[in-house]
Scaffold this active site. Structure first.
Site, short mmCIF file in Angstrom:
data_model
loop_
_atom_site.label_atom_id
_atom_site.label_comp_id
_atom_site.label_asym_id
_atom_site.label_seq_id
_atom_site.Cartn_x
_atom_site.Cartn_y
_atom_site.Cartn_z
N THR B 44 72.63 74.06 40.90
CA THR B 44 72.36 75.27 41.67
C THR B 44 72.13 74.94 43.14
O THR B 44 72.32 75.78 44.01
CB THR B 44 71.12 75.98 41.09
OG1 THR B 44 71.35 76.18 39.69
CG2 THR B 44 70.84 77.29 41.77
N TYR B 131 70.94 64.58 32.24
CA TYR B 131 71.47 65.92 32.46
C TYR B 131 72.81 66.08 31.74
O TYR B 131 73.81 65.51 32.14
CB TYR B 131 71.63 66.09 33.98
CG TYR B 131 72.03 67.45 34.48
CD1 TYR B 131 72.11 68.55 33.65
CD2 TYR B 131 72.29 67.62 35.84
CE1 TYR B 131 72.46 69.79 34.16
CE2 TYR B 131 72.64 68.85 36.35
CZ TYR B 131 72.73 69.93 35.50
OH TYR B 131 73.10 71.15 36.01
N LYS B 159 67.78 67.15 29.66
CA LYS B 159 68.11 68.53 30.02
C LYS B 159 69.33 68.89 29.20
O LYS B 159 70.46 68.51 29.55
CB LYS B 159 68.40 68.58 31.53
CG LYS B 159 68.76 69.93 32.13
CD LYS B 159 68.85 69.75 33.67
CE LYS B 159 69.03 71.01 34.48
NZ LYS B 159 70.26 71.73 34.30
#
Lengths: 282, 282
Positions: B44, B131, B159
């Site tokens: 993001t 991730y 994550k």
């Protein structure tokens, strides 16, 4: 320049840095064999892993040693300002054309891809080859988008990563100035027989005479001979296979690829050694 | 730091350059709302589109304005030397942890991904969050690989981009020091209820109070309220939706995303405006 055999050499690294002399040694047999063009810094040339400065240096080096064979270099990057700098440097360095895939981290939308090509082509003085490579970009061109992009100014060729159902229909919808190119070495012979103009070739970057034999063959036999190699390409990726071949033949130092990418190891590497011994590619 | 709500703000650009004051203004409400951590320069936060120097500068800026809330920053990059430089700079700048996805151009193999984490974690002095983001990397962790990577030194959290069938089984196979995190905002409420420790949240980077309400809710109602927003996230990507929201609310200047990425436009943007007016998120 967008016809015949375009040979894509590796960009060898040594301790993570560009290995210039080894690169020059990789170019020489391509020039001697008389390939139609050099596709430097393609996916096989690890362009995405190199800085703008490294890519500029490598482009200069390639043009200098290409002996007037046209050089195409990739200008693909995530960020527009890098793409425009790469284009400018490539043009100044004497590249005859540039190659661009819609490189992404966030997979791009159709509108974003069109805008990207529209913006970049507006600023070019050499022709651009549109590079459809879903495996690396996560983006697949629709026919509509490909035709729209091909109609932009300064487009010279399209590098398709798949065989269209009807080649003549694709050809009819492309501008006459845009040639039709294929990538994915295992489908090159069929594509050329079906009327493609140019083969953007990975195997040709290391074994130019074998690739020229395939390109000049009137049937598929020269390509069929390499079927065991194509099987490795499809399973492990042509880059990892060609890097291993170059390492085993002493043409580059291992590891030649940017970490964490690795040339094939273990069983597939042994299979490759057997294939190379059997086929005696050059 | 790997628990509760980790809020991922946008990294706003202005004419293609980092817009520092606007970024600081985006951080303030997150700090005021008391999020548990800041996930700066995540997907993001457009990390993949920024240079090592820009990312270092942004990390320093975030730590300075985080008011002692722990800051996690992404060190993901295509090339190992960039990753190691980013890690060193992040640590020096005061980041409490780092986040890393197996970023690729050539999609990575399982062995390559393991080698990458093994090499990087060996050189860290802060914990790393693994991730898993197949949409951007083209690589999906198998359970086996995730457990193997989670067992490396200096791993603090994972994550996950999907809900495992059996959360307790996943938990049992993770080291006790590794927390279980979820991404994909639409599944966060279910994941937290199923026993996940931390929500790596996109919506929380702009609407921290709404995200905290979801995180603290004992049932799914707070999340269900945002279902129309989740539908846009899933269809257009949360980044393009949040960028449009921030633009429409005057929190960032348009275009805030690095070209060719575009905030949603046209009909979906109008739908988003209606959703924002209806939900009154903060």
């Amino acid at each position: 320049m967008f016809h015949g055999l375009s040979a894509f050499p590796l960009t060898p690294l040594k301790a993570g840095k560009f290995d210039e002399q080894t690169f020059i040694n990789l170019l020489r047999p391509l020039v001697d064999a008389g390939v139609d063009s050099l596709g430097v810094l393609g996916s096989t040339g690890s362009y995405a892993y190199l800085t703008v400065e490294e890519r500029t240096h490598i482009t200069r080096c390639a043009v200098e040693h290409a002996n007037d064979i046209p050089v195409m270099v990739s200008i693909g990057a995530l960020r527009l300002d890098d793409i425009l700098r790469l284009a400018e440097h490539a043009q100044k360095a004497g590249a005859s054309s540039v190659l661009m895939a819609p490189v992404s981290y966030q997979r791009l939308t159709t509108d974003e891809v069109y805008s990207l090509y529209e913006t970049v082509t507006r600023q070019l003085s050499v022709p651009l080859c549109v590079y459809d490579n879903p495996a690396t970009t996560g983006f697949e061109f629709s026919d509509e988008l490909m035709f729209a992009v091909a109609a932009l100014p300064n487009i010279g060729s399209v590098k398709m990563g798949r065989m269209p159902e009807d080649v003549s229909q694709v050809r009819a919808r492309l501008p006459k100035t845009v040639t039709l190119g294929i990538s994915g070495d295992w489908r090159a012979a069929s594509a050329l027989q079906a009327g493609f103009d140019v083969w953007y070739s990975v195997v040709g970057g290391l074994f130019p005479r074998a690739a020229l034999a395939i390109a000049h063959s009137e049937d598929g036999t020269e390509s069929e001979r390499l079927a065991p190699l194509w099987a490795l390409f499809r399973r492990y990726g042509s880059l990892r296979v060609m890097a291993a071949a170059a390492e085993m033949l002493g043409k580059v130092e291992a590891p030649a690829l940017p970490f964490p990418l690795q040339a094939i190891q273990g069983e597939p590497r042994e299979a490759l050694a057997a294939i190379l011994a059997e086929l005696k590619l050059a």
